[in-house]
Design an enzyme around this catalytic site. Structure first.
Site, mmCIF file in Angstrom:
data_model
loop_
_atom_site.group_PDB
_atom_site.id
_atom_site.type_symbol
_atom_site.label_atom_id
_atom_site.label_comp_id
_atom_site.label_asym_id
_atom_site.label_seq_id
_atom_site.Cartn_x
_atom_site.Cartn_y
_atom_site.Cartn_z
ATOM 1 N N LEU A 52 8.797 -3.097 11.553
ATOM 2 C CA LEU A 52 8.646 -2.049 10.558
ATOM 3 C C LEU A 52 7.209 -2.011 10.044
ATOM 4 C CD1 LEU A 52 11.873 -2.256 8.356
ATOM 5 C CD2 LEU A 52 11.282 -0.555 10.066
ATOM 6 N N SER A 53 6.653 -0.810 9.953
ATOM 7 C CA SER A 53 5.299 -0.619 9.460
ATOM 8 C C SER A 53 5.171 0.806 8.956
ATOM 9 C CB SER A 53 4.272 -0.866 10.568
ATOM 10 O OG SER A 53 2.975 -0.473 10.160
ATOM 11 N N MET B 290 0.835 -1.198 0.000
ATOM 12 C CA MET B 290 0.000 0.000 0.000
ATOM 13 C C MET B 290 0.873 1.253 0.000
ATOM 14 S SD MET B 290 -3.573 -0.725 1.930
ATOM 15 C CE MET B 290 -3.013 -0.547 3.609
ATOM 16 N N GLY B 291 2.135 1.087 -0.410
ATOM 17 C CA GLY B 291 3.014 2.237 -0.508
ATOM 18 C C GLY B 291 3.599 2.649 0.822
ATOM 19 N N HIS C 104 9.525 -3.647 3.036
ATOM 20 C CA HIS C 104 9.071 -3.913 1.665
ATOM 21 C C HIS C 104 10.238 -4.307 0.766
ATOM 22 C CE1 HIS C 104 5.876 -1.033 3.137
ATOM 23 N NE2 HIS C 104 5.141 -2.019 2.688
ATOM 24 N N HIS D 101 9.265 1.006 3.012
ATOM 25 C CA HIS D 101 10.387 1.004 3.949
ATOM 26 C C HIS D 101 11.209 -0.261 3.707
ATOM 27 C CE1 HIS D 101 7.869 -1.870 6.056
ATOM 28 N NE2 HIS D 101 6.933 -0.952 6.256
ATOM 29 N N LYS E 42 4.947 -10.233 9.499
ATOM 30 C CA LYS E 42 4.437 -9.245 10.453
ATOM 31 C C LYS E 42 2.912 -9.236 10.411
ATOM 32 C CE LYS E 42 3.671 -5.008 10.117
ATOM 33 N NZ LYS E 42 2.476 -4.120 10.165
ATOM 34 N N ASP E 43 2.340 -9.304 9.199
ATOM 35 C CA ASP E 43 0.891 -9.426 9.026
ATOM 36 C C ASP E 43 0.553 -10.915 8.892
ATOM 37 O OD1 ASP E 43 0.066 -6.524 8.793
ATOM 38 O OD2 ASP E 43 1.560 -6.641 7.195
#
Length: 279
Positions: free
Chosen positions: A185-186, A30-31, A37, A34, A150-151
Site C-alpha cells: 500500500l502506498s 503526508m496524507g 496508515h 489508506h 514498507k519505508d
C-alpha cells in the site's frame, strides 16, 4: 477529533495532557491516507492514552518539484477517515509556513544511511525526512511513534536519529500492509494508470521469486540479475535491487538472519519501493 494547524495550539494541548499524566502516540503521514496508515494508528492500541496523526506534505524531502506538486492531497477525506477510527485525538495539519518559517536554515543529516538505496538517486531526500520527523517528534511530544516497514530505510534512519539525538520517544515498526494481489500500500499507487496498476503486482511477485531462489541455495548475484530481468520484462525501470542487512542496510551476499531484499522501480514516472525479509 480536533484538527490543529498551529504548533502553538498543539503545544498548549500537549502540555495539558502531560499535566494530566497522559502518554502520547504519534503517526506522521503526508496524507492521502489508506489502510496502511490506519494500521499504524491501530498499532498504538494499548501503547498510549492519546493519539496524534500529522498530515504534512514535506517540500524539503522532494528532489523533484513536479513530484511534490503531483503528490495526492485530500485533507477533508483524510480527516473523515481518521475520525471514523474513533481513536485519533488530534489531526495536526500545519502548512509550509508553520513548519518552515522565514529564515529557517537547519537540516539534519544521518550520515551513511542517507546516501544508499533511495538516497543514492534522491539527493537531499533523507535530510528532508530527518528534519521534518525530528520537528514533528518534538512538536507532538510523542512517547511512541509508529513507522511502517514498507519505508524500511526511513525506519532505520529514524531509529538512528532518535538514538543519536537522545530523543525520548520509542519507535514502533509496523509490518508492510499489502493489497490482495501483494502490492504494498502506498499513496503513490493512486497515480498509477489502470494498465500500470495491472503491472504493479509483478514487483512483489518478482521479489518473492528471487527470495525463493536464494533460499534454495542459488548464487545471490545470479538471483538478483534474474529478478532485474523479470522486472524489466514487466515494464519496470529498476533503480536498485539489493540484498542488505536489515540492521545496518549494508550490502550482503550471504543469507544472514536479518537479510532483506530491497527494490525501487518505476512504471512510467511512478516510483515504487518494496522490501521483504529473506530468511
Amino acid at each position: 477529533m480536533r484538527i490543529i494547524r498551529s504548533r502553538t495550539e498543539l503545544a498548549t494541548l500537549v502540555a495539558q495532557w502531560r499535566n494530566a499524566g497522559e502518554t502520547i502516540g504519534f503517526v506522521p503521514t503526508m496524507g492521502s491516507l489508506h489502510n496502511g496508515h490506519l494500521t499504524l494508528v491501530n498499532a498504538l492500541d494499548g501503547q498510549a492514552t492519546r493519539r496524534i496523526v500529522s498530515i504534512f506534505v514535506n517540500p524539503i524531502q522532494f528532489d523533484n518539484a513536479a513530484d511534490f506538486q503531483l503528490y495526492p492531497r485530500g485533507l477533508e477525506a483524510d480527516a473523515a477517515l481518521l475520525e471514523g477510527t474513533g481513536k485519533v485525538d488530534v489531526l495536526y495539519a500545519p502548512d509550509g509556513a508553520e513548519m518552515y518559517p522565514e529564515g529557517f536554515a537547519t537540516r539534519i543529516t544521518v550520515s551513511g544511511l542517507d546516501g544508499m538505496l533511495c538516497g543514492s538517486d534522491r539527493p537531499g531526500h533523507f535530510d528532508g525526512v530527518a528534519t521534518v520527523v525530528t520537528k514533528l517528534l518534538l512538536q507532538t511530544g510523542a512517547d511512541i511513534a509508529a513507522f511502517g516497514e514498507k519505508d524500511y530505510q526511513q525506519l532505520c534512519l529514524i531509529r538512528r536519529l532518535v538514538q543519536d539525538l537522545n530523543l525520548p520517544v520509542r519507535i514502533k515498526p509496523v509490518p508492510t500492509v499489502r493489497e490482495a494481489d501483494g502490492l504494498a500500500l502506498s499513496s503513490r499507487n493512486r497515480r498509477l494508470t489502470p494498465q500500470q496498476r495491472e503491472q504493479a503486482p509483478s514487483l512483489p511477485a518478482a521479489l518473492r521469486a528471487c527470495i525463493a531462489d536464494i533460499q534454495a541455495g542459488k548464487a545471490v548475484d545470479a538471483c538478483l540479475q534474474s529478478c532485474r530481468e523479470n522486472l524489466k520484462s514487466h515494464g519496470f525501470n529498476v533503480h536498485y535491487l539489493d540484498l542488505r542487512s536489515g540492521d545496518t542496510l549494508l550490502a550482503t551476499e550471504t543469507l544472514t538472519p536479518d537479510a532483506r531484499l530491497f527494490v525501487a522501480a518505476s512504471l512510467g514516472d511512478i516510483r515504487l519501493i518494496d522490501n521483504m525479509a529473506v530468511a
